[in-house]
Write a protein that holds these residues in place. Structure first.
Motif, PDB file in Angstrom:
ATOM      1  N   SER A 262       0.845  -1.191   0.000  1.00 65.62           N
ATOM      2  CA  SER A 262       0.000   0.000   0.000  1.00 65.62           C
ATOM      3  C   SER A 262       0.881   1.242   0.000  1.00 65.62           C
ATOM      4  N   SER A 263       0.263   2.386  -0.276  1.00 65.77           N
ATOM      5  CA  SER A 263       1.027   3.632  -0.348  1.00 65.77           C
ATOM      6  C   SER A 263       1.652   4.002   0.986  1.00 65.77           C
ATOM      7  N   GLY A 264       1.138   3.478   2.106  1.00 66.95           N
ATOM      8  CA  GLY A 264       1.716   3.761   3.411  1.00 66.95           C
ATOM      9  C   GLY A 264       2.785   2.766   3.837  1.00 66.95           C
ATOM     10  N   ASP A 265       3.025   1.766   3.037  1.00 63.34           N
ATOM     11  CA  ASP A 265       3.978   0.700   3.377  1.00 63.34           C
ATOM     12  C   ASP A 265       5.404   1.132   3.025  1.00 63.34           C
ATOM     13  N   PRO A 266       6.310   1.169   4.009  1.00 61.74           N
ATOM     14  CA  PRO A 266       7.685   1.608   3.728  1.00 61.74           C
ATOM     15  C   PRO A 266       8.439   0.687   2.769  1.00 61.74           C
ATOM     16  N   ARG A 267       7.968  -0.537   2.618  1.00 59.55           N
ATOM     17  CA  ARG A 267       8.648  -1.465   1.706  1.00 59.55           C
ATOM     18  C   ARG A 267       8.566  -1.021   0.256  1.00 59.55           C
TER      19      ARG A 267
ATOM     20  N   VAL B  91      10.564   4.563   6.544  1.00 55.12           N
ATOM     21  CA  VAL B  91      11.552   3.600   6.058  1.00 55.12           C
ATOM     22  C   VAL B  91      12.613   3.333   7.120  1.00 55.12           C
ATOM     23  N   THR B  92      13.060   4.376   7.787  1.00 53.52           N
ATOM     24  CA  THR B  92      14.077   4.213   8.831  1.00 53.52           C
ATOM     25  C   THR B  92      13.544   3.372   9.981  1.00 53.52           C
ATOM     26  N   ARG B  93      12.310   3.597  10.392  1.00 50.35           N
ATOM     27  CA  ARG B  93      11.701   2.804  11.466  1.00 50.35           C
ATOM     28  C   ARG B  93      11.593   1.339  11.055  1.00 50.35           C
ATOM     29  N   TYR B  94      11.196   1.101   9.816  1.00 48.81           N
ATOM     30  CA  TYR B  94      11.058  -0.267   9.319  1.00 48.81           C
ATOM     31  C   TYR B  94      12.413  -0.975   9.286  1.00 48.81           C
ATOM     32  N   LEU B  95      13.414  -0.321   8.731  1.00 47.44           N
ATOM     33  CA  LEU B  95      14.732  -0.941   8.618  1.00 47.44           C
ATOM     34  C   LEU B  95      15.409  -1.107   9.981  1.00 47.44           C
ATOM     35  N   ALA B  96      15.147  -0.193  10.912  1.00 47.48           N
ATOM     36  CA  ALA B  96      15.695  -0.341  12.268  1.00 47.48           C
ATOM     37  C   ALA B  96      15.155  -1.615  12.913  1.00 47.48           C
ATOM     38  N   THR B  97      13.884  -1.886  12.694  1.00 40.77           N
ATOM     39  CA  THR B  97      13.272  -3.084  13.262  1.00 40.77           C
ATOM     40  C   THR B  97      13.842  -4.345  12.627  1.00 40.77           C
ATOM     41  N   LEU B  98      14.120  -4.297  11.326  1.00 41.80           N
ATOM     42  CA  LEU B  98      14.716  -5.459  10.664  1.00 41.80           C
ATOM     43  C   LEU B  98      16.152  -5.698  11.132  1.00 41.80           C
ATOM     44  N   ALA B  99      16.926  -4.637  11.218  1.00 41.40           N
ATOM     45  CA  ALA B  99      18.346  -4.771  11.572  1.00 41.40           C
ATOM     46  C   ALA B  99      18.543  -5.086  13.048  1.00 41.40           C
ATOM     47  N   MET B 100      17.651  -4.573  13.875  1.00 36.12           N
ATOM     48  CA  MET B 100      17.764  -4.746  15.320  1.00 36.12           C
ATOM     49  C   MET B 100      16.421  -5.235  15.852  1.00 36.12           C
ATOM     50  N   PRO B 101      16.118  -6.505  15.648  1.00 36.36           N
ATOM     51  CA  PRO B 101      14.779  -6.995  15.992  1.00 36.36           C
ATOM     52  C   PRO B 101      14.467  -7.015  17.487  1.00 36.36           C
TER      53      PRO B 101
END
Length: 112
Positions: A6-11, A32-42
């Motif tokens: 969706s348009s709100g999805d950072p992916r 995007v930063t919030r999403y990638l932070a969660t992936l890198a540092m779960p």
């Protein structure tokens, strides 16, 4: 989700799972930063060395150092004064609830 975000999805800013360029809009950069932070540092409060974090971010972005800096600037990640160690301090909308509860129990010492 089925193939389309969706348009709100950072992916939607990722190309084959990698961030090639930071989005222009501030709101999108934050997402995007919030999403990638969660992936890198779960795991919240899990300490990582600067090298460990940079290596994880290099798997996700073409500019891992810039992404690391953005995570600190947004308050998602804290670091030691000398920058030797980093840990994620903020839960995001991309975290699973069970992980947050487990972290709280670990930090508060309630897992007796």
């Amino acid at each position: 989700m089925t193939g389309q975000q969706s348009s709100g999805d950072p992916r939607r800013f990722l190309d084959e799972g990698r961030l090639r360029r930071s989005p222009r809009r501030w709101r999108d950069k934050q997402a995007v930063t919030r999403y990638l932070a969660t992936l890198a540092m779960p795991h919240l409060l899990e300490p990582l060395t600067e090298r460990e974090l940079t290596d994880r971010l290099a798997d996700l972005a073409d500019d891992p150092v810039g992404l690391r800096r953005a995570m600190v600037d947004l308050g998602l990640v804290s670091r030691t004064r000398d920058g030797a160690e980093y840990w994620r301090t903020e839960r995001t909308e991309h975290d699973e609830t069970s992980d947050a509860a487990a972290t709280a129990q670990r930090v508060l010492g309630e897992d007796r």
